[in-house]
Design a protein around this motif. Structure first.
Motif, PDB file in Angstrom:
ATOM      1  N   THR A  94       0.827  -1.202   0.000  1.00  0.00           N
ATOM      2  CA  THR A  94       0.000   0.000   0.000  1.00  0.00           C
ATOM      3  C   THR A  94       0.863   1.253   0.000  1.00  0.00           C
ATOM      4  O   THR A  94       2.072   1.207   0.259  1.00  0.00           O
ATOM      5  N   SER A  95       0.198   2.372  -0.275  1.00  0.00           N
ATOM      6  CA  SER A  95       0.889   3.657  -0.315  1.00  0.00           C
ATOM      7  C   SER A  95       1.081   4.259   1.067  1.00  0.00           C
ATOM      8  O   SER A  95       1.827   5.237   1.213  1.00  0.00           O
ATOM      9  N   TYR A  96       0.433   3.700   2.083  1.00  0.00           N
ATOM     10  CA  TYR A  96       0.469   4.304   3.409  1.00  0.00           C
ATOM     11  C   TYR A  96       1.167   3.445   4.457  1.00  0.00           C
ATOM     12  O   TYR A  96       1.221   3.815   5.628  1.00  0.00           O
ATOM     13  N   GLU A 156     -10.524  -1.244  -2.823  1.00  0.00           N
ATOM     14  CA  GLU A 156      -9.079  -1.414  -2.971  1.00  0.00           C
ATOM     15  C   GLU A 156      -8.683  -2.075  -4.289  1.00  0.00           C
ATOM     16  O   GLU A 156      -7.671  -1.719  -4.892  1.00  0.00           O
ATOM     17  N   GLU A 173      -4.825   3.443  -3.035  1.00  0.00           N
ATOM     18  CA  GLU A 173      -4.195   3.056  -1.768  1.00  0.00           C
ATOM     19  C   GLU A 173      -3.292   1.841  -1.944  1.00  0.00           C
ATOM     20  O   GLU A 173      -2.268   1.718  -1.279  1.00  0.00           O
TER      21      GLU A 173
END
Length: 349
Positions: A41-43, A71, A120
């Protein structure tokens, strides 16, 4: 590297005001080869399994379905519950209950259509179970391992912080289970839950006038693997194997035949799965009139055939072929039923 990123005072205050516990839903998403979908994920710096928090009035199943759509643009049914994992309060100040569900196996078309509409997720990889255990963080890998144990055993894992609890029907290491048994830790209910389970089936061996063995082709599973008439014993309804054999023959062939003597009992197993026990009964020789009365349920069976013993290897799995051959040998004698393990006689000496 810390297991979780630090949280601001405002984030902590927000979650502190929420009802406890927090609830999340995770998907064990499988493809047709039994691989597991693992996300980047990007986070987060760590990989994770699909899923997320359950919101407002959602059920865990509804929350997971929403997360899969957001997602991965994936609209597929959320399958059965594999595990429930409870985590004590952490940095957010709330305990967490995670429901782990099976999703799939996805068809090749479903797997290839996965995309990342909300941005995400940056990458989705299909990994073998062992690869996934190594790729996931330490708090998640045990949860996956226990969920897969529940999947293979047809059971449910009860976890706390990823650790199977005494009495968990799945996920408990066999050596630890044995140690707990010997230490007298289990209650009666726990002991019944953790003991290995077996599936029981009953089959009937019919032949025609030429000595061919009656086999049926299933409309489910692998249609190249033909079966003997028969099926599972409904033990939860009090059914015994002999009664199950008669019922299954009537349902599958449309023939009401009282099974003859018991020819063999076969035991088979593979690690991680329930053992399978099969009772094989003698159905005798069917004449042309009886064969003409066979009526198959179209949704379950495709066709039947009387197969010479020499041709069994082309239609049946090796273990079933060995069972049939052992039953045929017993049928030709006055001996009692033979005890088999994966179709091979069990030494008695």
């Amino acid at each position: 590297m810390p297991d979780q990123p630090p949280y601001s005072d405002s984030v902590r205050a927000h979650y502190a005001a929420q009802p406890s516990p927090l609830v999340a839903a995770t998907g064990i998403v499988l493809d047709a080869r039994g691989r597991i979908l693992v996300l980047t994920t990007s986070y987060k710096t760590e990989r994770e399994l699909p899923g997320g928090g359950v919101e407002d009035t959602e059920t865990p199943e509804e929350g997971l379905a929403r997360e899969l759509k957001e997602e991965l643009d994936l609209s597929v049914p959320v399958g059965r519950l594999l595990a429930v994992d409870s985590r004590p309060p952490g940095p957010l100040g709330r305990s967490l209950v995670v429901h782990v569900h099976l999703v799939g196996p996805l068809t090749p078309a479903e797997a290839s259509a996965i995309s990342f509409p909300d941005g995400e997720v940056t990458e989705a990889r299909w990994l073998t179970p062992d690869e996934a255990y190594g790729a996931l963080p330490a708090r998640t890998a045990p949860r996956l391992r226990a969920a897969l144990a529940a999947l293979y055993s047809g059971s449910l894992a009860h976890l706390v912080d990823g650790v199977p609890q005494p009495g968990s029907p799945a996920g408990l290491d066999p050596e630890r289970r044995a140690a707990l048994e010997h230490a007298g830790v289990f209650t009666t209910a726990d002991h019944r839950a953790v003991r290995p389970k077996a599936l029981t089936a009953a089959s009937v061996l019919f032949t025609d006038a030429a000595g061919g063995v009656l086999l049926v082709q299933p409309a489910y599973g692998n249609p190249d693997h033909w079966h003997l008439p028969g099926g599972g014993v409904d033990s939860d309804l009090g059914e015994i194997p002999r009664v199950a054999a008669r019922r299954e023959v009537q349902e599958e062939l449309g023939l009401d035949v009282t099974p003859g003597r018991l020819l063999a009992v076969n035991w088979s197993h593979r690690p991680g799965y329930p053992a399978r026990v099969r009772f094989l009964y003698d159905g005798g020789t069917l004449d042309s009139a009886a064969l003409s009365r066979i009526r198959l349920p179209g949704t379950e069976l495709l066709q039947w055939r009387a197969v010479p013993p020499a041709g069994l290897s082309t239609l049946t799995k090796p273990a079933l072929r060995r069972q049939i051959e052992a039953a045929l040998r017993t049928r030709g004698t006055s001996a009692g039923p033979v005890e088999l393990h994966a179709g091979r006689p069990v030494p008695t000496g």
